[in-house]
Design an enzyme around this catalytic site. Sequence first.
Site, short mmCIF file in Angstrom:
data_model
loop_
_atom_site.label_atom_id
_atom_site.label_comp_id
_atom_site.label_asym_id
_atom_site.label_seq_id
_atom_site.Cartn_x
_atom_site.Cartn_y
_atom_site.Cartn_z
N GLU A 53 16.18 -21.66 -35.01
CA GLU A 53 15.99 -21.65 -36.47
C GLU A 53 15.26 -20.38 -36.90
O GLU A 53 15.64 -19.70 -37.85
CB GLU A 53 15.18 -22.87 -36.92
CG GLU A 53 15.74 -24.23 -36.49
CD GLU A 53 15.19 -24.71 -35.15
OE1 GLU A 53 15.15 -23.90 -34.20
OE2 GLU A 53 14.83 -25.89 -35.05
N CYS A 86 9.07 -24.59 -36.53
CA CYS A 86 10.23 -24.14 -37.28
C CYS A 86 10.30 -24.84 -38.64
O CYS A 86 10.76 -24.26 -39.61
CB CYS A 86 11.52 -24.42 -36.50
SG CYS A 86 11.62 -23.43 -35.02
N SER A 170 37.86 -24.88 5.72
CA SER A 170 37.81 -25.34 4.34
C SER A 170 38.03 -24.22 3.33
O SER A 170 38.00 -24.44 2.14
CB SER A 170 36.43 -25.94 4.06
OG SER A 170 35.46 -24.93 4.11
N ARG A 186 27.41 -22.97 -12.23
CA ARG A 186 26.15 -22.65 -11.51
C ARG A 186 25.11 -22.08 -12.46
O ARG A 186 23.92 -22.37 -12.34
CB ARG A 186 26.43 -21.64 -10.40
CG ARG A 186 27.13 -22.22 -9.21
CD ARG A 186 27.40 -21.12 -8.19
NE ARG A 186 27.97 -21.66 -6.97
CZ ARG A 186 28.44 -20.91 -5.99
NH1 ARG A 186 28.41 -19.59 -6.07
NH2 ARG A 186 28.93 -21.49 -4.89
N GLY A 281 28.57 -30.63 1.94
CA GLY A 281 29.66 -31.39 2.54
C GLY A 281 29.57 -32.87 2.16
O GLY A 281 28.68 -33.29 1.42
C1 AOF Z 1 13.32 -24.34 -28.04
N1 AOF Z 1 14.25 -23.67 -28.74
O1 AOF Z 1 15.48 -23.37 -30.53
C2 AOF Z 1 14.11 -25.28 -30.43
C3 AOF Z 1 13.15 -26.01 -29.67
O2 AOF Z 1 6.94 -24.32 -26.36
P1 AOF Z 1 7.87 -23.99 -27.45
O3 AOF Z 1 7.19 -23.50 -28.69
O4 AOF Z 1 8.96 -23.05 -27.04
O5 AOF Z 1 8.55 -25.37 -27.90
C4 AOF Z 1 9.49 -26.01 -27.11
C5 AOF Z 1 9.94 -27.27 -27.82
O6 AOF Z 1 10.39 -27.01 -29.14
C6 AOF Z 1 11.12 -27.94 -27.15
O7 AOF Z 1 10.68 -28.81 -26.14
C7 AOF Z 1 11.78 -28.71 -28.30
O8 AOF Z 1 11.14 -29.95 -28.45
C8 AOF Z 1 11.45 -27.88 -29.54
N2 AOF Z 1 12.62 -27.17 -30.11
N3 AOF Z 1 12.79 -25.48 -28.48
O9 AOF Z 1 12.97 -23.90 -26.96
C9 AOF Z 1 14.66 -24.06 -29.93
N4 AOF Z 1 14.52 -25.69 -31.65
ZN ZN Z 2 11.17 -24.80 -33.29
#
Ligand code: AOF
Ligand code: ZN
Length: 349
Positions: A53, A86, A170, A186, A281
């Site tokens: 955001e 945000c 394999s 991955r 495996g």
């Molecule tokens: C994210 N990216 O775009 C959104 C998140 O420690 P922080 O400030 O990075 O906060 C992490 C938390 O923020 C995450 O566990 C989730 O609950 C919320 N939203 N986190 O990394 C984002 N919108």
């Molecule tokens: Zn946020």
Amino acid sequence: MDYEKSMKRCIELAECGAGNVSPNPLVGCVVYDRDGNLISEGFHRKCGENHAERDALLKLKNDEARGGTLVVNLEPCSHYGKTPPCADLIIEKGIARVIAGMEDVNPKVAGNGFKKLENAGIEVVSDVLEKECRQLNEIFIKNMTEHKTFVAIKTATTLDGKIAASNGASKWITSEKARAHVKNIRNCYDALLTSSSTVIADNPSMLHKCNIILDRQLKTLNGYKIYNNQRVIVFFDEALPMPQGNAEFIKTPVRDNMLDLEFVFNKLYELNIMSVLVEAGGHLNGQVLSYADKVYHFIAPKILGDNNGRSCFDFRILTDIAECYNFKIDSVEHFEPDILLTYYPISKI
Ligand code: AOF
Ligand code: ZN
């Protein structure tokens, strides 16, 4: 405005962060002005950096977003983490409506983001494409709600479910296209896990930022390519002395001649390894099945027909069919000439 279409775009943007955001969620965001024109897009690039955001809103001039709509696949946060909330920025920018994919499962947010927005007079619509948004963040959801590492298995078989002939050969069951897609899979995981038997039989490089080897008797210490990777963690029998070498060694309890998988997966979570892809495996795959959250199963249109060929889940003698494991097939994708079945254990759905 087509909210579902905008949410699909958020998911697409969010996926650009795959491989870099752990332990955080994958998040994408689009912003429209008051007339419904798309004015900005953003996504969460890397753990510790701006949330989606903020990434989208900071690209805009002062009042551009006033009266507009913000679409995001996860509830906007309300807490001070590595970045400020945000929700506060959304309010400050004068957004009139927020469309979200799902409520945040992080207990620090869990509905508080929506409340904050609503208290500021913003209209909130949630659960748009909720199923897709939950699937996008299945790893984050498991980590947050169960405090466990997400475990997936990747296997590749013939139509008769074999990963190799009885002599162990394999190589190249699946096509170039399928193997190229394995690299994308991955990339979504914090680590790859394999067994000493696979290392010894195939000497794979399994290029990744973190490789885990289950090597009870420490048989792989010399000359295998996998040890050239960035970070290698070896689980071995706690009764053996601590070895020297280019890896992190972890003493592990042994049960029924097997390293205790419960211990292994708990240890991975302690080490902040939030997700692991098992590529091994039939024996290890079979043992891991009861821990698995998801299976990626490539099938090549070939029949081996080898009486003693090795199956992809090959770990027990079963007399009662009722003891089978049940799954729900989530998708079938084509990687010509092969297919990829993705399935989830029914008990975890
Ligand atoms: C994210 N990216 O775009 C959104 C998140 O420690 P922080 O400030 O990075 O906060 C992490 C938390 O923020 C995450 O566990 C989730 O609950 C919320 N939203 N986190 O990394 C984002 N919108
Ligand atoms: Zn946020």
